[in-house]
Design a protein around this motif. Structure first.
Motif, PDB file in Angstrom:
ATOM      1  N   ALA A 207       0.842  -1.197   0.000  1.00 15.77           N
ATOM      2  CA  ALA A 207       0.000   0.000   0.000  1.00 15.77           C
ATOM      3  C   ALA A 207       0.875   1.244   0.000  1.00 15.77           C
ATOM      4  O   ALA A 207       0.608   2.201  -0.731  1.00 15.77           O
ATOM      5  N   TYR A 208       1.930   1.227   0.791  1.00 16.75           N
ATOM      6  CA  TYR A 208       2.847   2.367   0.818  1.00 16.75           C
ATOM      7  C   TYR A 208       3.560   2.529  -0.517  1.00 16.75           C
ATOM      8  O   TYR A 208       3.817   3.643  -0.969  1.00 16.75           O
TER       9      TYR A 208
ATOM     10  N   GLN B 229      -0.175  12.643  -8.119  1.00 18.80           N
ATOM     11  CA  GLN B 229      -1.586  12.386  -7.848  1.00 18.80           C
ATOM     12  C   GLN B 229      -1.769  12.429  -6.332  1.00 18.80           C
ATOM     13  O   GLN B 229      -1.992  11.416  -5.669  1.00 18.80           O
ATOM     14  N   LEU B 230      -1.662  13.636  -5.802  1.00 14.37           N
ATOM     15  CA  LEU B 230      -1.607  13.807  -4.351  1.00 14.37           C
ATOM     16  C   LEU B 230      -2.924  13.473  -3.669  1.00 14.37           C
ATOM     17  O   LEU B 230      -2.931  12.941  -2.559  1.00 14.37           O
ATOM     18  N   ASP B 231      -4.052  13.773  -4.326  1.00 11.62           N
ATOM     19  CA  ASP B 231      -5.343  13.442  -3.723  1.00 11.62           C
ATOM     20  C   ASP B 231      -5.514  11.927  -3.585  1.00 11.62           C
ATOM     21  O   ASP B 231      -5.984  11.440  -2.553  1.00 11.62           O
ATOM     22  N   ALA B 232      -5.109  11.193  -4.615  1.00 10.46           N
ATOM     23  CA  ALA B 232      -5.204   9.726  -4.562  1.00 10.46           C
ATOM     24  C   ALA B 232      -4.276   9.172  -3.484  1.00 10.46           C
ATOM     25  O   ALA B 232      -4.653   8.262  -2.732  1.00 10.46           O
ATOM     26  N   ALA B 233      -3.068   9.731  -3.395  1.00 11.94           N
ATOM     27  CA  ALA B 233      -2.111   9.277  -2.377  1.00 11.94           C
ATOM     28  C   ALA B 233      -2.663   9.533  -0.980  1.00 11.94           C
ATOM     29  O   ALA B 233      -2.617   8.655  -0.113  1.00 11.94           O
ATOM     30  N   GLU B 234      -3.207  10.721  -0.776  1.00 15.38           N
ATOM     31  CA  GLU B 234      -3.735  11.068   0.546  1.00 15.38           C
ATOM     32  C   GLU B 234      -4.961  10.224   0.896  1.00 15.38           C
ATOM     33  O   GLU B 234      -5.106   9.762   2.028  1.00 15.38           O
ATOM     34  N   SER B 235      -5.810  10.003  -0.081  1.00 17.79           N
ATOM     35  CA  SER B 235      -6.997   9.181   0.150  1.00 17.79           C
ATOM     36  C   SER B 235      -6.602   7.769   0.577  1.00 17.79           C
ATOM     37  O   SER B 235      -7.174   7.208   1.515  1.00 17.79           O
ATOM     38  N   MET B 236      -5.598   7.217  -0.100  1.00 17.88           N
ATOM     39  CA  MET B 236      -5.132   5.877   0.244  1.00 17.88           C
ATOM     40  C   MET B 236      -4.530   5.845   1.648  1.00 17.88           C
ATOM     41  O   MET B 236      -4.774   4.907   2.417  1.00 17.88           O
ATOM     42  N   LEU B 237      -3.752   6.866   1.986  1.00 14.73           N
ATOM     43  CA  LEU B 237      -3.173   6.924   3.332  1.00 14.73           C
ATOM     44  C   LEU B 237      -4.250   7.032   4.400  1.00 14.73           C
ATOM     45  O   LEU B 237      -4.151   6.411   5.457  1.00 14.73           O
ATOM     46  N   ASN B 238      -5.277   7.830   4.130  1.00 19.75           N
ATOM     47  CA  ASN B 238      -6.328   8.047   5.126  1.00 19.75           C
ATOM     48  C   ASN B 238      -7.145   6.795   5.420  1.00 19.75           C
ATOM     49  O   ASN B 238      -7.785   6.709   6.462  1.00 19.75           O
ATOM     50  N   THR B 239      -7.098   5.818   4.524  1.00 16.84           N
ATOM     51  CA  THR B 239      -7.831   4.572   4.778  1.00 16.84           C
ATOM     52  C   THR B 239      -6.990   3.558   5.558  1.00 16.84           C
ATOM     53  O   THR B 239      -7.511   2.537   5.982  1.00 16.84           O
ATOM     54  N   ALA B 240      -5.708   3.845   5.723  1.00 17.12           N
ATOM     55  CA  ALA B 240      -4.821   2.921   6.440  1.00 17.12           C
ATOM     56  C   ALA B 240      -5.185   2.865   7.917  1.00 17.12           C
ATOM     57  O   ALA B 240      -5.395   3.896   8.553  1.00 17.12           O
TER      58      ALA B 240
ATOM     59  N   ASN C 178      -3.230   1.475  10.306  1.00 20.87           N
ATOM     60  CA  ASN C 178      -2.030   1.657  11.122  1.00 20.87           C
ATOM     61  C   ASN C 178      -1.303   2.932  10.721  1.00 20.87           C
ATOM     62  O   ASN C 178      -0.933   3.096   9.561  1.00 20.87           O
ATOM     63  N   ARG C 179      -1.093   3.811  11.657  1.00 22.11           N
ATOM     64  CA  ARG C 179      -0.366   5.043  11.377  1.00 22.11           C
ATOM     65  C   ARG C 179       1.030   4.937  11.984  1.00 22.11           C
ATOM     66  O   ARG C 179       1.292   5.432  13.071  1.00 22.11           O
TER      67      ARG C 179
ATOM     68  N   TRP D 135       3.795   5.998   7.444  1.00 22.68           N
ATOM     69  CA  TRP D 135       2.552   6.727   7.175  1.00 22.68           C
ATOM     70  C   TRP D 135       2.791   8.226   7.353  1.00 22.68           C
ATOM     71  O   TRP D 135       2.416   9.027   6.494  1.00 22.68           O
ATOM     72  N   TYR D 136       3.407   8.601   8.478  1.00 19.33           N
ATOM     73  CA  TYR D 136       3.657  10.023   8.732  1.00 19.33           C
ATOM     74  C   TYR D 136       4.651  10.603   7.733  1.00 19.33           C
ATOM     75  O   TYR D 136       4.511  11.748   7.294  1.00 19.33           O
ATOM     76  N   TYR D 137       5.648   9.810   7.364  1.00 16.30           N
ATOM     77  CA  TYR D 137       6.622  10.289   6.375  1.00 16.30           C
ATOM     78  C   TYR D 137       5.920  10.585   5.048  1.00 16.30           C
ATOM     79  O   TYR D 137       6.113  11.645   4.445  1.00 16.30           O
ATOM     80  N   LEU D 138       5.094   9.653   4.572  1.00 20.66           N
ATOM     81  CA  LEU D 138       4.403   9.846   3.304  1.00 20.66           C
ATOM     82  C   LEU D 138       3.411  11.002   3.375  1.00 20.66           C
ATOM     83  O   LEU D 138       3.257  11.763   2.421  1.00 20.66           O
ATOM     84  N   LYS D 139       2.756  11.153   4.507  1.00 21.80           N
ATOM     85  CA  LYS D 139       1.857  12.286   4.711  1.00 21.80           C
ATOM     86  C   LYS D 139       2.653  13.592   4.617  1.00 21.80           C
ATOM     87  O   LYS D 139       2.187  14.578   4.042  1.00 21.80           O
ATOM     88  N   GLY D 140       3.868  13.578   5.161  1.00 14.30           N
ATOM     89  CA  GLY D 140       4.747  14.737   5.060  1.00 14.30           C
ATOM     90  C   GLY D 140       5.152  15.024   3.625  1.00 14.30           C
ATOM     91  O   GLY D 140       5.217  16.189   3.204  1.00 14.30           O
ATOM     92  N   CYS D 141       5.424  13.971   2.841  1.00 18.90           N
ATOM     93  CA  CYS D 141       5.779  14.148   1.429  1.00 18.90           C
ATOM     94  C   CYS D 141       4.645  14.814   0.656  1.00 18.90           C
ATOM     95  O   CYS D 141       4.881  15.694  -0.181  1.00 18.90           O
TER      96      CYS D 141
END
Length: 196
Positions: free
Chosen positions: A87-88, A99-110, A112-113, A117-123
């Motif tokens: 997933a990451y 495709q930042l919206d798609a990336a963020e949407s996928m992260l938000n469904t995870a 486990n944070r 997860w935090y690194y990718l959210k930072g990216c």
């Protein structure tokens, strides 16, 4: 993914220093700047992606719990990650494709944070120009896994306030490369002698 130790040309018993040295030599050899306006540019970029992924996998495994990547790699085979890692990997691909919206949407469904997860959210925040949010997420990732060079370098970049290096037309290539920030941080790590 290939065995990361094989990609870097080192034994599984290699020291961290030997791994870092092998990584730096390969980065110097395959860096995109060496292949500007060269028909081998696409191959060099693919090789850089493979090298960066291998180094990242090894450093994460060595920074994490015992067993880490090596046992996971051996039990799942050469072409599979655990569910969270795949997933990451998809999130990284979305970030790379901007495709930042798609990336963020996928992260938000995870569920486990974790640090990744935090690194990718930072990216994602960094790509959007939201430097405060990027810094907070990178700080959380570093606090969770303090020995991860990728997280440390991302935090340093956003704290330093400088803009990452961008090669002309680098984004316009139709290559599946690692995210721009990751490449920049890895290059900076090589140029600055790495973290000690």
């Amino acid at each position: 993914m290939k065995d990361p130790y094989e990609v870097l040309g080192v034994a599984r018993t290699a020291s961290d220093s030997e791994i870092k040295t092998a990584y730096r030599e390969l980065v110097k050899k395959y860096h995109p700047d060496n292949y500007a306006n060269n028909p081998l540019a696409d191959l060099a970029s693919e090789k850089m992606k493979e090298i960066n992924e291998a180094y990242d996998a090894i450093t994460k495994a060595r920074a994490g719990s015992s067993g880490g990547y090596q046992s996971s790699y051996q039990s799942h085979g050469s072409n599979a990650y655990s569910g969270a890692n795949s997933a990451y990997a998809q999130v990284r691909a979305y970030i790379n494709a901007n495709q930042l919206d798609a990336a963020e949407s996928m992260l938000n469904t995870a569920a486990n944070r974790d640090a990744e997860w935090y690194y990718l959210k930072g990216c994602i925040a960094y790509r959007r120009g939201w430097l405060d949010e990027a810094r907070q997420n990178y700080q959380t990732a570093v606090a969770m896994v303090p020995n991860n060079y990728e997280y440390q370098n991302a935090l340093r970049t956003v704290q330093g306030g400088y803009t990452p290096y961008r090669q002309a037309n680098y984004q316009n290539n139709n290559m599946d490369t690692a995210c721009e920030l990751c490449n920049t941080l890895l290059c900076l790590n090589c140029l600055c002698g790495g973290c000690r």
